[in-house]
Write a protein that holds these residues in place. Sequence first.
Motif, mmCIF file in Angstrom:
data_model
loop_
_atom_site.group_PDB
_atom_site.id
_atom_site.type_symbol
_atom_site.label_atom_id
_atom_site.label_comp_id
_atom_site.label_asym_id
_atom_site.label_seq_id
_atom_site.Cartn_x
_atom_site.Cartn_y
_atom_site.Cartn_z
ATOM 1 N N ILE A 1 0.833 -1.204 0.000
ATOM 2 C CA ILE A 1 0.000 0.000 0.000
ATOM 3 C C ILE A 1 0.864 1.249 0.000
ATOM 4 C CG2 ILE A 1 -1.681 1.316 1.329
ATOM 5 C CD1 ILE A 1 -2.825 -1.318 2.322
ATOM 6 N N THR A 2 1.940 1.211 0.799
ATOM 7 C CA THR A 2 2.844 2.360 0.852
ATOM 8 C C THR A 2 3.529 2.578 -0.483
ATOM 9 O OG1 THR A 2 3.245 1.950 3.201
ATOM 10 C CG2 THR A 2 4.831 3.343 2.042
ATOM 11 N N ALA A 3 3.947 1.459 -1.130
ATOM 12 C CA ALA A 3 4.617 1.574 -2.425
ATOM 13 C C ALA A 3 3.667 2.115 -3.480
ATOM 14 C CB ALA A 3 5.165 0.209 -2.849
ATOM 15 N N ALA A 4 2.402 1.695 -3.403
ATOM 16 C CA ALA A 4 1.431 2.135 -4.398
ATOM 17 C C ALA A 4 1.208 3.635 -4.344
ATOM 18 C CB ALA A 4 0.107 1.399 -4.195
ATOM 19 N N THR A 5 1.315 4.204 -3.153
ATOM 20 C CA THR A 5 1.093 5.646 -3.021
ATOM 21 C C THR A 5 2.207 6.454 -3.659
ATOM 22 O OG1 THR A 5 2.199 5.647 -0.866
ATOM 23 C CG2 THR A 5 -0.191 5.318 -0.888
ATOM 24 N N HIS A 6 3.349 5.805 -3.938
ATOM 25 C CA HIS A 6 4.472 6.510 -4.541
ATOM 26 C C HIS A 6 4.514 6.337 -6.059
ATOM 27 C CE1 HIS A 6 5.745 6.302 -0.314
ATOM 28 N NE2 HIS A 6 6.474 7.383 -0.578
ATOM 29 N N TYR A 7 3.548 5.604 -6.630
ATOM 30 C CA TYR A 7 3.516 5.441 -8.079
ATOM 31 C C TYR A 7 3.168 6.770 -8.730
ATOM 32 C CZ TYR A 7 3.502 0.348 -7.518
ATOM 33 O OH TYR A 7 3.828 -0.949 -7.201
ATOM 34 N N SER A 8 3.815 7.034 -9.847
ATOM 35 C CA SER A 8 3.491 8.239 -10.603
ATOM 36 C C SER A 8 2.143 8.063 -11.290
ATOM 37 C CB SER A 8 4.570 8.512 -11.650
ATOM 38 O OG SER A 8 4.571 7.491 -12.632
ATOM 39 N N ASP A 9 1.585 9.163 -11.743
ATOM 40 C CA ASP A 9 0.287 9.110 -12.423
ATOM 41 C C ASP A 9 0.372 8.274 -13.695
ATOM 42 O OD1 ASP A 9 -2.514 10.145 -12.794
ATOM 43 O OD2 ASP A 9 -1.590 10.962 -14.611
ATOM 44 N N ALA A 10 1.481 8.398 -14.420
ATOM 45 C CA ALA A 10 1.656 7.624 -15.653
ATOM 46 C C ALA A 10 1.708 6.129 -15.355
ATOM 47 C CB ALA A 10 2.925 8.063 -16.373
ATOM 48 N N THR A 11 2.404 5.755 -14.265
ATOM 49 C CA THR A 11 2.496 4.343 -13.897
ATOM 50 C C THR A 11 1.124 3.772 -13.570
ATOM 51 O OG1 THR A 11 4.723 4.660 -13.015
ATOM 52 C CG2 THR A 11 3.536 2.705 -12.297
ATOM 53 N N LYS A 12 0.337 4.530 -12.822
ATOM 54 C CA LYS A 12 -1.005 4.069 -12.469
ATOM 55 C C LYS A 12 -1.880 3.910 -13.710
ATOM 56 C CE LYS A 12 -0.914 6.283 -7.910
ATOM 57 N NZ LYS A 12 -1.508 7.337 -7.046
ATOM 58 N N ARG A 13 -1.748 4.840 -14.645
ATOM 59 C CA ARG A 13 -2.560 4.771 -15.856
ATOM 60 C C ARG A 13 -2.168 3.575 -16.719
ATOM 61 N NH1 ARG A 13 -2.370 10.652 -18.472
ATOM 62 N NH2 ARG A 13 -3.629 9.570 -20.046
ATOM 63 N N PHE A 14 -0.856 3.295 -16.795
ATOM 64 C CA PHE A 14 -0.418 2.124 -17.552
ATOM 65 C C PHE A 14 -0.879 0.834 -16.884
ATOM 66 C CE2 PHE A 14 2.623 4.788 -19.913
ATOM 67 C CZ PHE A 14 2.466 4.231 -21.173
ATOM 68 N N LEU A 15 -0.886 0.825 -15.554
ATOM 69 C CA LEU A 15 -1.355 -0.348 -14.829
ATOM 70 C C LEU A 15 -2.825 -0.614 -15.130
ATOM 71 C CD1 LEU A 15 -0.911 -2.584 -12.746
ATOM 72 C CD2 LEU A 15 -1.444 -0.909 -10.950
ATOM 73 N N LEU A 16 -3.626 0.439 -15.109
ATOM 74 C CA LEU A 16 -5.046 0.296 -15.431
ATOM 75 C C LEU A 16 -5.243 -0.126 -16.888
ATOM 76 C CD1 LEU A 16 -6.557 3.402 -13.582
ATOM 77 C CD2 LEU A 16 -6.797 0.992 -12.952
ATOM 78 N N ALA A 17 -4.420 0.444 -17.776
ATOM 79 C CA ALA A 17 -4.527 0.079 -19.194
ATOM 80 C C ALA A 17 -4.196 -1.393 -19.405
ATOM 81 C CB ALA A 17 -3.597 0.956 -20.026
ATOM 82 N N ALA A 18 -3.186 -1.881 -18.673
ATOM 83 C CA ALA A 18 -2.810 -3.291 -18.789
ATOM 84 C C ALA A 18 -3.932 -4.197 -18.304
ATOM 85 C CB ALA A 18 -1.533 -3.552 -17.990
ATOM 86 N N LYS A 19 -4.575 -3.815 -17.207
ATOM 87 C CA LYS A 19 -5.679 -4.613 -16.677
ATOM 88 C C LYS A 19 -6.863 -4.613 -17.639
ATOM 89 C CE LYS A 19 -3.762 -5.923 -12.854
ATOM 90 N NZ LYS A 19 -3.445 -7.367 -12.644
ATOM 91 N N ARG A 20 -7.149 -3.448 -18.209
ATOM 92 C CA ARG A 20 -8.263 -3.376 -19.169
ATOM 93 C C ARG A 20 -7.968 -4.228 -20.403
ATOM 94 N NH1 ARG A 20 -7.986 2.425 -18.122
ATOM 95 N NH2 ARG A 20 -9.585 3.031 -16.604
ATOM 96 N N ALA A 21 -6.710 -4.185 -20.866
ATOM 97 C CA ALA A 21 -6.334 -4.987 -22.031
ATOM 98 C C ALA A 21 -6.461 -6.475 -21.727
ATOM 99 C CB ALA A 21 -4.903 -4.651 -22.456
ATOM 100 N N GLU A 22 -6.075 -6.861 -20.521
ATOM 101 C CA GLU A 22 -6.185 -8.265 -20.125
ATOM 102 C C GLU A 22 -7.642 -8.707 -20.090
ATOM 103 O OE1 GLU A 22 -4.834 -11.216 -16.432
ATOM 104 O OE2 GLU A 22 -4.390 -9.068 -16.377
ATOM 105 N N ILE A 23 -8.503 -7.848 -19.569
ATOM 106 C CA ILE A 23 -9.935 -8.162 -19.531
ATOM 107 C C ILE A 23 -10.498 -8.283 -20.942
ATOM 108 C CG2 ILE A 23 -12.200 -7.255 -18.881
ATOM 109 C CD1 ILE A 23 -10.865 -6.024 -16.414
ATOM 110 N N THR A 24 -10.074 -7.382 -21.833
ATOM 111 C CA THR A 24 -10.542 -7.419 -23.219
ATOM 112 C C THR A 24 -10.140 -8.717 -23.905
ATOM 113 O OG1 THR A 24 -10.423 -5.005 -23.410
ATOM 114 C CG2 THR A 24 -10.423 -6.271 -25.458
ATOM 115 N N VAL A 25 -8.894 -9.144 -23.678
ATOM 116 C CA VAL A 25 -8.412 -10.393 -24.275
ATOM 117 C C VAL A 25 -9.221 -11.581 -23.771
ATOM 118 C CG1 VAL A 25 -6.467 -11.997 -24.335
ATOM 119 C CG2 VAL A 25 -6.081 -9.564 -24.723
#
Length: 235
Positions: free
Chosen positions: A7-31
């Motif tokens: 949880i502590t590490a997640a709070t230090h993620y940059s906005d771009a990192t979080k957006r890529f993480l969400l994009a990866a999850k969405r792509a996985e769901i789409t597949v």
Amino acid sequence: MQTNHEITAATHYSDATKRFLLAAKRAEITVLEQLSSNCRIVISVRNMVHALQRERGATNIYLASKGDRFAGQRATHIEASCEAESMLRSQLKSLYLTDSHDTANPRLLSSITLALQGIDYLPVLREQARNLTLSPLDSTRAYCRLVAGLLTVIFEAADIASDPVITRLLVALFNFMQGKEYAGQERAWGLLALQRRILTSACVTSSAHYNTPSSITLPCLMNSPAPAIKRLMSF
């Protein structure tokens, strides 16, 4: 559950990192959604092929006997084929002809298009058979081309599957259905030869053509996992 460190590490993620993480999850769901759609189509295609193979056999006997035999059985098998076709078209429409499914594989869509072109010709083929204006040889060839087009859909679905386990199962199913089709075609040509009391050149050529690939298809199937073979045999 995430640990305090995560949880502590997640709070230090940059906005771009979080957006890529969400994009990866969405792509996985789409597949996964596409894989689920393809598997449902494969099931409908499998049922359609099975129904057409039975219809082909009854139609051959009907034509070979000049309409004296298997008229009732042929009508029953045509009804089953129509039900399978209706289910297949319904699945295709709901899965691919909507705005939310614009990322389908073009090769799969092309194979579906070719298969549907053959299915669209079925009413004409059945009418010609009913009126006995079609020879058993031409009828067999027409049904074989139609089944071949449907099998291509299963091949493309297996080829583009992203999950290795699902891919192996689809490849096993394709090989099983291909071997089953080769056996059915060999039987059909044998029926024509017996009906004519002679082995015509067309029957000999076709029988030889469909006899050889079965020796390749079945070993491919036997290399599949045992549970997969057991499920396929229930088909």
